[in-house]
Design a protein around this motif. Structure first.
Motif, PDB file in Angstrom:
ATOM      1  N   VAL A 307       0.832  -1.205   0.000  1.00  0.00           N
ATOM      2  CA  VAL A 307       0.000   0.000   0.000  1.00  0.00           C
ATOM      3  C   VAL A 307       0.867   1.255   0.000  1.00  0.00           C
ATOM      4  CG1 VAL A 307      -1.642   1.363   1.367  1.00  0.00           C
ATOM      5  CG2 VAL A 307      -2.009  -1.100   1.049  1.00  0.00           C
ATOM      6  N   ILE A 308       1.893   1.285   0.862  1.00  0.00           N
ATOM      7  CA  ILE A 308       2.776   2.455   0.921  1.00  0.00           C
ATOM      8  C   ILE A 308       3.481   2.674  -0.419  1.00  0.00           C
ATOM      9  CG2 ILE A 308       4.955   3.288   1.896  1.00  0.00           C
ATOM     10  CD1 ILE A 308       2.672   3.914   3.658  1.00  0.00           C
ATOM     11  N   GLN A 309       3.959   1.598  -1.014  1.00  0.00           N
ATOM     12  CA  GLN A 309       4.629   1.728  -2.307  1.00  0.00           C
ATOM     13  C   GLN A 309       3.665   2.217  -3.384  1.00  0.00           C
ATOM     14  OE1 GLN A 309       7.639   1.785  -2.663  1.00  0.00           O
ATOM     15  NE2 GLN A 309       8.761   0.263  -1.475  1.00  0.00           N
ATOM     16  N   CYS A 310       2.414   1.813  -3.295  1.00  0.00           N
ATOM     17  CA  CYS A 310       1.392   2.282  -4.224  1.00  0.00           C
ATOM     18  C   CYS A 310       1.198   3.786  -4.077  1.00  0.00           C
ATOM     19  CB  CYS A 310       0.075   1.544  -3.974  1.00  0.00           C
ATOM     20  SG  CYS A 310      -1.327   2.149  -4.945  1.00  0.00           S
ATOM     21  N   LEU A 311       1.103   4.258  -2.841  1.00  0.00           N
ATOM     22  CA  LEU A 311       0.916   5.687  -2.592  1.00  0.00           C
ATOM     23  C   LEU A 311       2.096   6.496  -3.111  1.00  0.00           C
ATOM     24  CD1 LEU A 311      -0.500   5.610   1.078  1.00  0.00           C
ATOM     25  CD2 LEU A 311      -1.781   5.779  -1.069  1.00  0.00           C
ATOM     26  N   LYS A 338      10.612   6.683   8.390  1.00  0.00           N
ATOM     27  CA  LYS A 338      11.120   8.020   8.082  1.00  0.00           C
ATOM     28  C   LYS A 338       9.965   8.976   7.810  1.00  0.00           C
ATOM     29  CE  LYS A 338      15.667   6.793   6.221  1.00  0.00           C
ATOM     30  NZ  LYS A 338      16.564   6.873   5.026  1.00  0.00           N
ATOM     31  N   GLY A 339       9.915  10.057   8.566  1.00  0.00           N
ATOM     32  CA  GLY A 339       8.824  11.009   8.412  1.00  0.00           C
ATOM     33  C   GLY A 339       8.726  11.576   7.011  1.00  0.00           C
ATOM     34  N   LYS A 340       9.859  11.836   6.391  1.00  0.00           N
ATOM     35  CA  LYS A 340       9.866  12.428   5.050  1.00  0.00           C
ATOM     36  C   LYS A 340       9.169  11.520   4.047  1.00  0.00           C
ATOM     37  CE  LYS A 340      13.002  14.392   1.581  1.00  0.00           C
ATOM     38  NZ  LYS A 340      14.425  14.679   1.251  1.00  0.00           N
ATOM     39  N   ASP A 343       5.366  11.387   4.918  1.00  0.00           N
ATOM     40  CA  ASP A 343       4.767  12.669   4.541  1.00  0.00           C
ATOM     41  C   ASP A 343       4.499  12.697   3.040  1.00  0.00           C
ATOM     42  OD1 ASP A 343       4.725  13.776   7.086  1.00  0.00           O
ATOM     43  OD2 ASP A 343       6.727  14.659   6.895  1.00  0.00           O
ATOM     44  N   ARG A 344       5.446  12.175   2.282  1.00  0.00           N
ATOM     45  CA  ARG A 344       5.278  12.135   0.835  1.00  0.00           C
ATOM     46  C   ARG A 344       4.137  11.196   0.450  1.00  0.00           C
ATOM     47  NH1 ARG A 344       7.438  13.573  -3.785  1.00  0.00           N
ATOM     48  NH2 ARG A 344       7.506  12.152  -5.559  1.00  0.00           N
ATOM     49  N   ALA A 345       4.075  10.024   1.079  1.00  0.00           N
ATOM     50  CA  ALA A 345       3.005   9.068   0.781  1.00  0.00           C
ATOM     51  C   ALA A 345       1.631   9.654   1.106  1.00  0.00           C
ATOM     52  CB  ALA A 345       3.224   7.773   1.564  1.00  0.00           C
ATOM     53  N   SER A 346       1.569  10.456   2.158  1.00  0.00           N
ATOM     54  CA  SER A 346       0.287  11.035   2.573  1.00  0.00           C
ATOM     55  C   SER A 346      -0.271  12.012   1.544  1.00  0.00           C
ATOM     56  CB  SER A 346       0.429  11.734   3.929  1.00  0.00           C
ATOM     57  OG  SER A 346       1.199  12.929   3.813  1.00  0.00           O
ATOM     58  N   LEU A 347       0.583  12.505   0.649  1.00  0.00           N
ATOM     59  CA  LEU A 347       0.121  13.425  -0.394  1.00  0.00           C
ATOM     60  C   LEU A 347      -0.849  12.749  -1.349  1.00  0.00           C
ATOM     61  CD1 LEU A 347       3.479  15.240  -1.301  1.00  0.00           C
ATOM     62  CD2 LEU A 347       1.597  16.118   0.111  1.00  0.00           C
ATOM     63  N   ALA A 348      -0.806  11.416  -1.410  1.00  0.00           N
ATOM     64  CA  ALA A 348      -1.712  10.668  -2.293  1.00  0.00           C
ATOM     65  C   ALA A 348      -3.064  10.409  -1.638  1.00  0.00           C
ATOM     66  CB  ALA A 348      -1.071   9.342  -2.703  1.00  0.00           C
ATOM     67  N   HIS A 351      -7.909  12.042   2.516  1.00  0.00           N
ATOM     68  CA  HIS A 351      -8.505  12.127   3.855  1.00  0.00           C
ATOM     69  C   HIS A 351      -7.547  11.705   4.965  1.00  0.00           C
ATOM     70  CE1 HIS A 351     -11.323  12.078   7.103  1.00  0.00           C
ATOM     71  NE2 HIS A 351     -11.414  10.759   7.151  1.00  0.00           N
ATOM     72  N   ARG A 352      -7.011  10.468   4.909  1.00  0.00           N
ATOM     73  CA  ARG A 352      -6.155  10.013   5.997  1.00  0.00           C
ATOM     74  C   ARG A 352      -5.223   8.882   5.560  1.00  0.00           C
ATOM     75  NH1 ARG A 352      -9.913   6.017   9.546  1.00  0.00           N
ATOM     76  NH2 ARG A 352      -8.620   6.770  11.258  1.00  0.00           N
ATOM     77  N   LEU A 353      -4.078   8.836   6.212  1.00  0.00           N
ATOM     78  CA  LEU A 353      -3.130   7.733   6.083  1.00  0.00           C
ATOM     79  C   LEU A 353      -2.822   7.251   7.490  1.00  0.00           C
ATOM     80  CD1 LEU A 353      -1.014   5.884   4.815  1.00  0.00           C
ATOM     81  CD2 LEU A 353       0.562   7.831   4.711  1.00  0.00           C
ATOM     82  N   VAL A 354      -3.184   6.013   7.785  1.00  0.00           N
ATOM     83  CA  VAL A 354      -3.063   5.467   9.139  1.00  0.00           C
ATOM     84  C   VAL A 354      -1.873   4.521   9.237  1.00  0.00           C
ATOM     85  CG1 VAL A 354      -4.181   4.056  10.908  1.00  0.00           C
ATOM     86  CG2 VAL A 354      -5.545   5.650   9.533  1.00  0.00           C
ATOM     87  N   ASN A 355      -1.025   4.752  10.219  1.00  0.00           N
ATOM     88  CA  ASN A 355       0.051   3.837  10.567  1.00  0.00           C
ATOM     89  C   ASN A 355      -0.337   3.138  11.868  1.00  0.00           C
ATOM     90  OD1 ASN A 355       2.592   2.545  10.966  1.00  0.00           O
ATOM     91  ND2 ASN A 355       3.265   4.254  12.256  1.00  0.00           N
TER      92      ASN A 355
END
Length: 434
Positions: A307-311, A338-340, A343-348, A351-355
């Motif tokens: 999922v993260i790689q998809c984002l 890594k926050g960076k 943060d980049r993944a969340s741009l996709a 509404h929300r990205l949950v860890n």
């Protein structure tokens, strides 16, 4: 006016609901209800004090009517005509239906659907025909269920979408498994069980079938190792859950060496395939195989890494990758914290990205750190954003209180998805800060 004023106990409640309904209809009539539009609807509903369940029921009613309109239009097209009146009528009918749903708190949704059918001159269907709504919103090719790899794509041997549920509604949910148990197990069975009793916004739910052979291999290795360690520490009952007594000592050098030796090649190959599958999923979603509808991605273990790689791949696509994913839920993710990067993944995500993480996930800690030479693992801790003003999309949820370890994620999926708020978009767990 008197009827609508009963919403929320105040005169402004009915007006608020009608405003939300009109915003929804305006988006749906354009046949482009993507992740950005739905995220906007969530914000509008929250600001106006309208329950999200009302909006979800309204979406279901609209999906029913869209199925009727689309079916009628196809019939008209065969006769050489275009049924403009039915498309125009949906606006007026929807406004009337919205007021009724608002007054009853959504309980009259079936009756409203019937009313819409009468107003627009069509019959009433109990459930929108599968695939019709996707077609209305511009799904490409044969759609998600019709997609099959005719050849090996991106060095993947197995990649397809299996339908888990089709209900009235507009969103699309895709579940991504992180491991399988044996030959009789499947990605579909994972999400069929997980979603069976979980509150849903409706729409279509799919299980992403990816590299099933490798997922069974990694599940087999983990299962055998768990049972071996349980016996070593005198624990007889293992099942599918990690037993604390057996795994409290997994930080011993002997246990670490044993696990990394057993799972070495299997983990590395599965990790590589998950990265490739994530990029391939992003490509299909960007091609709008699901239509212009909001997508929710949820995965555990290697599925969460996918999922993260998809984002990240969607973000790399620029404008083409925007407005597709509304929310993503990653559980026990074998990926750097890594926050960076997050943060980049969340741009996709609109509404929300949950860890979702578990601090006692020793299997993830041992294997990921050994294979990636990284101490920072998202599945073990909160991810700290590097954005100066904070990240309103990224959520860290500590699941340690009811998830005992990596092997526990699959068994606890129904509980996790409810508490994470897969449908409501709001977690019942306190947000964690690094």
């Amino acid at each position: 006016a008197g009827a609508t004023s009963s919403i929320g106990g105040g005169g402004e409640g009915g007006d608020c609901w009608v405003l939300v309904w009109l915003c929804l209809v305006a988006s749906v009539r354009k046949r482009r209800y993507d992740a950005r539009a739905r995220a906007m609807m969530r914000k509008v509903a929250r600001l106006l004090g309208v329950q999200w369940t009302w909006v979800a029921r309204a979406e279901a009613c609209l999906s029913q009517e869209l199925a009727l309109v689309h079916g009628s239009s196809k019939a008209e097209d065969k006769k050489g005509g275009t049924n403009y009146k039915r498309y125009a009528a949906i606006g007026g009918a929807a406004v009337l239906g919205g007021a009724v749903i608002g007054v009853t708190g959504g309980l009259a949704a079936p009756a409203v659907a019937a009313g819409l059918g009468v107003i627009t001159g069509g019959g009433v269907v109990a459930v929108a025909s599968f695939g019709v709504v996707a077609g209305v919103f511009g799904a490409t090719g044969a759609g998600m269920v019709g997609y099959r790899m005719v050849r090996r794509t991106a060095d993947l041997e197995d990649f397809a979408f299996d339908l888990v549920d089709s209900s009235d509604g507009l969103p699309v949910t895709i579940g991504v498994a992180g491991w399988l148990l044996d030959e009789s197990d499947s990605c579909w069975s994972v999400w069929d069980v997980a979603m069976r009793d979980v509150a849903s916004d409706g729409g279509e739910t799919f299980a992403l079938r990816w590299e099933s052979h490798e997922l069974r291999r990694i599940g087999k290795v983990l299962s055998e190792y768990i049972q071996e360690q349980a016996k070593s520490f005198g624990v007889t009952a293992v099942g599918n859950a990690v037993i604390g007594t057996a795994f409290g000592l997994l930080n011993l050098p002997r246990a670490i060496l044993g696990l990394t030796t057993m799972i070495d090649n299997t983990w590395a190959l599965c990790q590589l395939r998950s990265d490739r599958a994530g990029a391939h999923l992003a490509s299909l979603l960007a091609d709008r195989i699901q239509g212009d509808r909001p997508v929710t991605l949820v995965g555990y273990g290697m599925g969460a890494r996918l999922v993260i790689q998809c984002l990240l791949a969607l973000v790399d696509m620029g404008e083409r990758g925007k407005g597709i994913v509304e929310a993503a839920v990653c559980l026990g993710t074998p990926f750097e914290a890594k926050g960076k990067t997050w943060d980049r993944a969340s741009l996709a995500c609109s509404h929300r990205l949950v860890n979702g993480y578990c601090t006692s996930d020793l299997i993830l800690g041992i294997v990921f750190r050994a294979k990636n030479w990284s101490y920072s693992v998202a599945g073990l801790r909160a991810v700290e954003t590097e954005l100066p003003g904070g990240n309103q999309v990224l959520e860290n949820l500590n699941l340690t209180s009811f998830v005992n370890g990596h092997w526990d994620y699959r068994e606890k999926l129904p509980v996790i998805l409810e508490r994470v708020g897969l449908s409501s978009g709001v977690s019942t767990l306190p947000a964690q800060t690094p």
